[in-house]
Design an enzyme around this catalytic site. Structure first.
Site, mmCIF file in Angstrom:
data_model
loop_
_atom_site.group_PDB
_atom_site.id
_atom_site.type_symbol
_atom_site.label_atom_id
_atom_site.label_comp_id
_atom_site.label_asym_id
_atom_site.label_seq_id
_atom_site.Cartn_x
_atom_site.Cartn_y
_atom_site.Cartn_z
ATOM 1 N N GLY A 164 0.748 -1.596 -0.012
ATOM 2 C CA GLY A 164 -0.164 -0.083 -0.547
ATOM 3 C C GLY A 164 0.850 1.160 0.286
ATOM 4 O O GLY A 164 1.184 2.067 1.551
ATOM 5 N N THR A 165 1.190 1.893 -1.197
ATOM 6 C CA THR A 165 2.023 2.846 -1.218
ATOM 7 C C THR A 165 1.521 3.865 -2.648
ATOM 8 O O THR A 165 0.968 3.403 -2.977
ATOM 9 C CB THR A 165 4.071 2.539 -1.091
ATOM 10 O OG1 THR A 165 3.479 1.021 -0.002
ATOM 11 C CG2 THR A 165 4.549 2.783 -1.842
ATOM 12 N N THR A 166 2.307 5.070 -2.972
ATOM 13 C CA THR A 166 2.615 5.278 -3.804
ATOM 14 C C THR A 166 3.496 6.351 -4.555
ATOM 15 O O THR A 166 4.581 6.390 -3.157
ATOM 16 C CB THR A 166 0.943 6.701 -4.095
ATOM 17 O OG1 THR A 166 0.424 6.981 -5.159
ATOM 18 C CG2 THR A 166 1.223 7.878 -2.883
ATOM 19 N N PRO B 69 5.085 2.266 -6.268
ATOM 20 C CA PRO B 69 4.417 1.748 -5.193
ATOM 21 C C PRO B 69 4.951 0.439 -4.956
ATOM 22 O O PRO B 69 4.667 0.183 -6.908
ATOM 23 C CB PRO B 69 2.746 1.883 -5.116
ATOM 24 C CG PRO B 69 2.766 2.222 -6.801
ATOM 25 C CD PRO B 69 3.997 2.489 -7.029
ATOM 26 N N THR C 270 3.777 6.553 2.234
ATOM 27 C CA THR C 270 3.051 4.970 2.147
ATOM 28 C C THR C 270 2.375 5.331 3.634
ATOM 29 O O THR C 270 2.725 6.609 4.400
ATOM 30 C CB THR C 270 3.400 3.711 2.100
ATOM 31 O OG1 THR C 270 3.298 3.052 2.192
ATOM 32 C CG2 THR C 270 4.809 4.075 3.313
#
Length: 544
Positions: free
Chosen positions: A366-368, A446, A385
């Site tokens: 769960g990251t961007t 991500p 994140t």
């Protein structure tokens, strides 16, 4: 027939990210005269609104920056530390096993995954503020317009947001995000339907509390979060529910400036974030691959994939063995990236030896990410994140806190065991490619432990095979972050059969575009070309 003439003005600046609303906010800042750091932060604040399981002001991250005025590069390390009340033995008696896919550890009661005990000290906002103070052009308050507008007026749930909220992770040993969203009244109200299921694509989220919180930070600066009323509200909620974070923990947060890793590859220089960020993995993979003529093997041939997989496994073993927070664990960078070690690794691959990578680093998917280049040549790449979403929405504040305590190993005496102030290794690796003194590309992604393997492959596509950046991102990828070699759906079945015949344990994943969501910008000869991974929802926006 001749190719039609280009009718779109050539962009002088560009930003790319996985969320369309966030790209729009960043592009608006560029168009208003902001520079790359201004646009990146406007984009990041909006990401925290419209991708609330991925990132936000309760999270952590890393920025890599090229400054054209000085010709230098710097990394802003915003990786979050353990609270002062953490210690190595605190949950050792609750340890059951590692999650079956390696993304975290299973503890009885899920104490390190959801709720207030899951939260590391949020550091990203302080880091963003310090990066803006060093490089920003527009006023701090002007960077929040897009984010506040999305929170106040509402945004529409996109397919990827719904996927992350509704994903079934029980088979891996993790608590589903949908269950975490029931933890607080605010979380349930914001993100769940009346029947208790996650909102679906097309449903709207209106978050007036977050709009007000962002307005306070826009007006009063990051201190409002770390020493003001927001800090008091966070600490009070922690104290009421057994959390570890105190007002002192928040007040002690400082961003860190670090010299980047400089890793040569094929005549270029890769600018990578140092430990505990993930540049070391990307750098070691490529230093091993530099000993092979990959184009002569054929792109994504069985021979090339085998070499790539072994380089990934060797770098993964070295990361698990040696890499942690350098404040607590000495990291042998010169050895891991050195000529002798990488040449020896390449020779073992040539002899047909197979590395045995039996465990995976524990971190969230769960990251961007964001990449941005402005007309003056300022280059910014950021990955940020929440780690594993904790489910904790601070009452009346509208934002979720990270759950990054899940990244640490609950067994004492390991490089990533718990300790006060300790930062956990993260695969996040926003990077810049240099030709001499000139930046020519920037990438980020991500995707948890897949970040490094994806970035390494896109770099090979760019620098070994001469692909354009969108082609390099679109090309099928593989992953070797465990004993099994994972293949994306578009790797030919004949190649899969050849790898299996060569003795590899192979798994084909049912995903067209797999293994992290790489976004980036290339600008050889000054012409900006952006790339967005189609597994997410974003796009590159150019400003003429």
């Amino acid at each position: 027939m001749a190719r039609p003439a280009r009718r779109i003005p050539t962009p002088r600046a560009m930003i790319v990210a996985p969320q369309p609303e966030a790209v729009e906010a960043g592009a608006a800042v560029l168009a208003a005269g902001g520079n790359a750091i201004d646009a990146t932060l406007a984009c990041a604040f909006t990401q925290g609104v419209v991708d609330p399981m991925m990132c936000g002001i309760g999270g952590l991250g890393v920025l890599t920056i090229h400054d054209p005025k000085t010709g230098t590069q710097v990394v802003f390390d915003g990786l979050s530390p353990c609270p002062a009340g953490a210690h190595a033995q605190m949950w050792s008696n609750l340890f059951e096993r590692e999650c079956s896919d390696g993304y975290g550890f299973v503890l009885r009661g899920a104490v390190n995954e959801m709720g207030r005990t899951a939260v590391t000290v949020p550091s990203i906002l302080r880091t963003f503020a310090d990066a803006h103070a060093a490089f920003g052009r527009m006023p701090w308050a002007s960077l929040f317009d897009g984010a506040i507008g999305c929170a106040r007026d509402g945004w529409m749930v996109r397919p990827h947001v719904h996927t992350m909220m509704a994903m079934d992770e029980t088979a891996y040993g993790r608590v589903n995000t949908a269950e975490k969203l029931k933890l607080t009244k605010d979380g349930a109200r914001l993100y769940l339907r009346a029947d208790g299921t996650p909102k679906r694509p097309g449903d709207r989220v209106v978050n007036a509390e977050l709009a007000e919180t962002l307005g306070t930070i826009a007006r009063d600066g990051a201190d409002a979060f770390y020493t003001g009323e927001i800090a008091r509200r966070i600490a009070a909620d922690m104290a009421a529910h057994g959390g570890l974070i105190t007002e002192d923990d928040l007040a002690a947060v400082r961003s860190r400036r670090a010299a980047p890793l400089r890793v040569p590859y094929r005549g270029r220089m890769l600018i990578l974030p140092p430990p505990p960020a993930g540049g070391i993995f990307v750098g070691e993979v490529l230093r091993i691959l530099e000993h092979f003529d990959l184009p002569s093997m054929g792109h994504n041939s069985a021979a090339m994939i085998a070499v790539l997989a072994e380089a990934m496994k060797i770098a993964g073993i070295d990361k698990d063995t040696h890499v942690g927070d350098p404040d607590f664990v000495p990291v042998p960078l010169d050895m891991l990236l050195g000529d002798t070690h990488t040449a020896d690794a390449a020779e073992r691959i040539r002899r047909g030896e197979r590395a045995d990578l039996t465990r995976v680093g524990a971190e969230s998917k769960g990251t961007t990410t964001i990449s941005c280049v402005d007309a003056d040549g300022l280059v910014v790449s950021v990955t940020h994140t929440l780690g594993v979403p904790s489910g904790v929405v601070v009452p009346g504040m509208g934002f979720m806190l990270n759950g990054a305590m899940n990244w640490y190993d609950p067994r004492p005496g390991r490089p990533t065991s718990y300790a006060p102030g300790k930062r956990r290794y993260s695969s996040m690796s926003p990077l810049i490619v240099m030709e001499g003194t000139t930046p020519v590309a920037t990438l980020g992604a991500p995707g948890g432990a897949w970040i490094g393997v994806a970035l390494a492959q896109v770099l090979v596509n760019l620098l070994d095979f001469g692909m354009g950046i969108q082609e390099a991102v679109l090309a099928p990828r593989v992953s070797a972050t465990s004993a099994t070699l994972d293949l994306s759906l578009r790797i030919p079945r004949a190649t899969e059969a050849a790898l299996a015949a060569d003795g590899y344990r192979v798994k084909r994943v049912p995903t067209t575009y797999a293994f992290a969501g790489v976004h980036g910008i290339a600008f050889w000869d000054g012409a900006l070309e952006g790339a967005a991974d189609p597994q997410r929802d974003g796009y590159p926006a150019g400003i003429a």
